[in-house]
Design a protein around this motif. Structure first.
Motif, PDB file in Angstrom:
ATOM      1  N   LEU A  51      52.639  -0.567 -41.638  1.00 30.94           N
ATOM      2  CA  LEU A  51      53.573   0.338 -39.746  1.00 30.94           C
ATOM      3  C   LEU A  51      54.627   0.493 -40.555  1.00 30.94           C
ATOM      4  O   LEU A  51      55.093   1.599 -40.161  1.00 30.94           O
ATOM      5  CB  LEU A  51      52.832  -0.912 -39.018  1.00 30.94           C
ATOM      6  N   LEU A  52      55.917  -0.335 -40.090  1.00 31.10           N
ATOM      7  CA  LEU A  52      56.597  -0.261 -40.596  1.00 31.10           C
ATOM      8  C   LEU A  52      57.042   0.817 -41.922  1.00 31.10           C
ATOM      9  O   LEU A  52      58.538   1.742 -42.112  1.00 31.10           O
ATOM     10  CB  LEU A  52      57.877  -1.503 -40.506  1.00 31.10           C
ATOM     11  N   PHE A  53      56.609  -0.021 -42.871  1.00 31.41           N
ATOM     12  CA  PHE A  53      56.817   0.600 -44.045  1.00 31.41           C
ATOM     13  C   PHE A  53      56.607   2.477 -44.144  1.00 31.41           C
ATOM     14  O   PHE A  53      57.596   3.954 -44.161  1.00 31.41           O
ATOM     15  CB  PHE A  53      56.110   0.402 -45.558  1.00 31.41           C
ATOM     16  N   PHE A  54      55.678   2.904 -43.418  1.00 31.74           N
ATOM     17  CA  PHE A  54      55.640   4.382 -43.403  1.00 31.74           C
ATOM     18  C   PHE A  54      56.430   5.280 -42.110  1.00 31.74           C
ATOM     19  O   PHE A  54      56.059   6.242 -42.018  1.00 31.74           O
ATOM     20  CB  PHE A  54      53.396   4.743 -42.638  1.00 31.74           C
ATOM     21  N   ALA A  81      58.547   8.401 -33.917  1.00 34.74           N
ATOM     22  CA  ALA A  81      58.703   7.813 -32.479  1.00 34.74           C
ATOM     23  C   ALA A  81      57.980   6.623 -32.625  1.00 34.74           C
ATOM     24  O   ALA A  81      58.516   5.924 -31.784  1.00 34.74           O
ATOM     25  CB  ALA A  81      57.675   9.382 -32.150  1.00 34.74           C
ATOM     26  N   VAL A  82      56.472   6.305 -33.138  1.00 34.01           N
ATOM     27  CA  VAL A  82      56.210   5.397 -32.506  1.00 34.01           C
ATOM     28  C   VAL A  82      56.904   4.727 -33.079  1.00 34.01           C
ATOM     29  O   VAL A  82      56.741   2.657 -33.512  1.00 34.01           O
ATOM     30  CB  VAL A  82      54.381   5.501 -33.021  1.00 34.01           C
ATOM     31  N   GLY A  83      57.745   4.921 -34.832  1.00 34.66           N
ATOM     32  CA  GLY A  83      58.266   3.558 -35.585  1.00 34.66           C
ATOM     33  C   GLY A  83      59.131   2.900 -34.709  1.00 34.66           C
ATOM     34  O   GLY A  83      59.103   1.868 -35.185  1.00 34.66           O
ATOM     35  N   CYS A  84      59.987   3.480 -33.843  1.00 31.86           N
ATOM     36  CA  CYS A  84      61.025   3.346 -33.356  1.00 31.86           C
ATOM     37  C   CYS A  84      60.741   1.883 -32.460  1.00 31.86           C
ATOM     38  O   CYS A  84      60.952   1.191 -32.081  1.00 31.86           O
ATOM     39  CB  CYS A  84      61.592   4.119 -32.504  1.00 31.86           C
ATOM     40  N   ARG A  85      59.246   2.542 -31.865  1.00 33.90           N
ATOM     41  CA  ARG A  85      58.788   1.084 -30.633  1.00 33.90           C
ATOM     42  C   ARG A  85      58.388  -0.080 -31.608  1.00 33.90           C
ATOM     43  O   ARG A  85      58.685  -0.976 -31.305  1.00 33.90           O
ATOM     44  CB  ARG A  85      57.877   1.460 -30.333  1.00 33.90           C
ATOM     45  N   ASP A  86      58.060   0.761 -32.999  1.00 30.62           N
ATOM     46  CA  ASP A  86      57.616  -0.759 -34.107  1.00 30.62           C
ATOM     47  C   ASP A  86      58.565  -1.814 -34.483  1.00 30.62           C
ATOM     48  O   ASP A  86      57.727  -3.127 -34.767  1.00 30.62           O
ATOM     49  CB  ASP A  86      56.543  -0.010 -35.266  1.00 30.62           C
ATOM     50  N   LEU A  87      59.645  -1.027 -34.561  1.00 28.12           N
ATOM     51  CA  LEU A  87      60.492  -1.828 -35.213  1.00 28.12           C
ATOM     52  C   LEU A  87      61.039  -3.166 -33.995  1.00 28.12           C
ATOM     53  O   LEU A  87      61.806  -4.214 -34.814  1.00 28.12           O
ATOM     54  CB  LEU A  87      61.900  -0.838 -35.179  1.00 28.12           C
ATOM     55  N   PHE A  88      60.856  -2.883 -33.314  1.00 19.50           N
ATOM     56  CA  PHE A  88      61.194  -3.996 -31.304  1.00 19.50           C
ATOM     57  C   PHE A  88      59.828  -5.416 -31.585  1.00 19.50           C
ATOM     58  O   PHE A  88      60.198  -6.356 -32.004  1.00 19.50           O
ATOM     59  CB  PHE A  88      61.161  -3.795 -30.934  1.00 19.50           C
ATOM     60  N   THR A  89      58.489  -4.318 -31.825  1.00 19.21           N
ATOM     61  CA  THR A  89      57.734  -5.175 -30.972  1.00 19.21           C
ATOM     62  C   THR A  89      57.007  -5.524 -32.526  1.00 19.21           C
ATOM     63  O   THR A  89      56.598  -7.195 -32.574  1.00 19.21           O
ATOM     64  CB  THR A  89      56.288  -4.223 -31.006  1.00 19.21           C
ATOM     65  N   LEU A  90      57.390  -5.342 -33.479  1.00 16.53           N
ATOM     66  CA  LEU A  90      56.475  -6.278 -34.796  1.00 16.53           C
ATOM     67  C   LEU A  90      57.717  -6.665 -35.998  1.00 16.53           C
ATOM     68  O   LEU A  90      57.197  -7.156 -37.105  1.00 16.53           O
ATOM     69  CB  LEU A  90      56.025  -4.735 -35.588  1.00 16.53           C
ATOM     70  N   VAL A 124      57.053  -9.025 -39.946  1.00 15.48           N
ATOM     71  CA  VAL A 124      56.735  -7.873 -41.415  1.00 15.48           C
ATOM     72  C   VAL A 124      57.063  -9.287 -42.502  1.00 15.48           C
ATOM     73  O   VAL A 124      57.711 -10.126 -41.996  1.00 15.48           O
ATOM     74  CB  VAL A 124      58.117  -7.297 -41.029  1.00 15.48           C
ATOM     75  N   HIS A 125      56.880  -9.263 -43.497  1.00 13.20           N
ATOM     76  CA  HIS A 125      57.289  -9.420 -44.410  1.00 13.20           C
ATOM     77  C   HIS A 125      59.109  -8.476 -45.022  1.00 13.20           C
ATOM     78  O   HIS A 125      58.630  -7.835 -45.611  1.00 13.20           O
ATOM     79  CB  HIS A 125      56.123  -9.817 -46.238  1.00 13.20           C
ATOM     80  N   ARG A 126      59.541  -9.294 -44.875  1.00 17.23           N
ATOM     81  CA  ARG A 126      60.994  -8.545 -44.804  1.00 17.23           C
ATOM     82  C   ARG A 126      61.160  -8.132 -46.460  1.00 17.23           C
ATOM     83  O   ARG A 126      61.792  -7.249 -46.449  1.00 17.23           O
ATOM     84  CB  ARG A 126      62.371  -9.233 -44.585  1.00 17.23           C
ATOM     85  N   PRO A 127      61.157  -8.881 -48.123  1.00 12.34           N
ATOM     86  CA  PRO A 127      61.551  -9.231 -48.962  1.00 12.34           C
ATOM     87  C   PRO A 127      60.854  -7.453 -48.857  1.00 12.34           C
ATOM     88  O   PRO A 127      61.060  -6.509 -50.083  1.00 12.34           O
ATOM     89  CB  PRO A 127      61.447 -10.561 -49.267  1.00 12.34           C
ATOM     90  N   SER A 128      59.725  -7.687 -49.707  1.00 13.66           N
ATOM     91  CA  SER A 128      58.406  -6.476 -49.980  1.00 13.66           C
ATOM     92  C   SER A 128      58.943  -5.361 -49.180  1.00 13.66           C
ATOM     93  O   SER A 128      58.462  -4.354 -49.588  1.00 13.66           O
ATOM     94  CB  SER A 128      57.216  -7.388 -50.074  1.00 13.66           C
TER      95      SER A 128
END
Length: 246
Positions: free
Chosen positions: A168-171, A54-63, A67-71
């Motif tokens: 945060l996004l990995f989890f 649930a909170v990760g859906c929000r993190d997708l937009f705020t973070l 994020v270091h996208r390649p890693s």
């Protein structure tokens, strides 16, 4: 009026969310053992996973900008491949034995990290993929996907902001991967969904408070905090595993 159990669950979620907000990881580490005192362990794990989704859906937009996208992409791909390996390994190693082995590996890795501090950021794509596979394997073995990913970022020398956002996004990804299995096992039911909805405000408030505290940390302080939380997770996992044999 909220029941005593529901109130205690909300309190546990708030405290665990604060840790998540400040460190970028550790929510399940803190929440599951506490909530398991009030609910069956399967329900505690399910609640932690659903809340992180649930909170990760929000993190997708705020973070997404931090994020270091390649890693993150390589970690996620590795976790997808590694999770079945960990589950398969359970046929040879019990979950408690796995926790002990993981705890020893984490403590050994932390000893190296305390002696080694990168002079400049140098994320390595191959190491990210390997860390992702290890995270998936750790998840399948003992529901502990965090240590390899955290160790990777601390060793890569990425900034505290990038490290926290990427973790945060990995989890979030790891929770998404765990959700179908919980649904098939019947663990996602009316009670867990109801508790998830009730606990979301505490999750949001705790994350906000932890995020505010994070802004006051410099990179060195964040690194020390992350190592301390990792050490705690290893000790708790090792202690839980040893308890069965004592």
């Amino acid at each position: 009026m909220l029941s005593t159990t529901t109130f205690l669950v909300i309190a546990a979620v708030f405290g665990s969310a604060f840790l998540r907000g400040i460190a970028g990881f550790g929510f399940a580490l803190a929440a599951v053992p506490i909530i398991s005192l009030m609910l069956p362990p399967v329900e505690a794990v399910t609640l932690a996973v659903l809340l992180q989704v649930a909170v990760g859906c929000r993190d997708l937009f705020t973070l997404h900008g931090h994020v270091h996208r390649p890693s993150l992409a390589r970690l996620s791909l590795g976790a997808i491949a590694g999770t079945p390996l960990g589950i398969f390994a359970l046929t040879a190693v019990s979950p408690d034995a796995a926790r002990i082995l993981i705890a020893l590996a984490v403590l050994a890795g932390l000893a190296l990290l305390m002696r080694y501090k990168p002079a400049h950021p140098h994320p390595n794509g191959r190491l990210a993929l390997i860390a992702g596979v290890a995270s998936g394997a750790f998840s399948g073995l003992a529901a502990m996907p965090g240590p390899p990913a955290v160790a990777y970022y601390l060793g890569a020398g990425t900034s505290a902001v990038q490290t926290r956002a990427s973790l945060l996004l990995f989890f979030f990804v790891a929770s998404l991967l765990a959700t179908p299995g919980l649904i098939l096992a019947g663990a996602v039911n009316a009670q867990t969904l109801s508790l998830t909805l009730i606990a979301i405000p505490a999750l949001a408030l705790g994350t906000w408070a932890g995020s505010a505290a994070f802004t006051r940390l410099d990179s060195a302080q964040y690194r020390k905090l992350a190592i301390a939380v990792m050490a705690l997770s290893a000790l708790l996992a090792g202690g839980r595993g040893l308890a069965v044999y004592l």
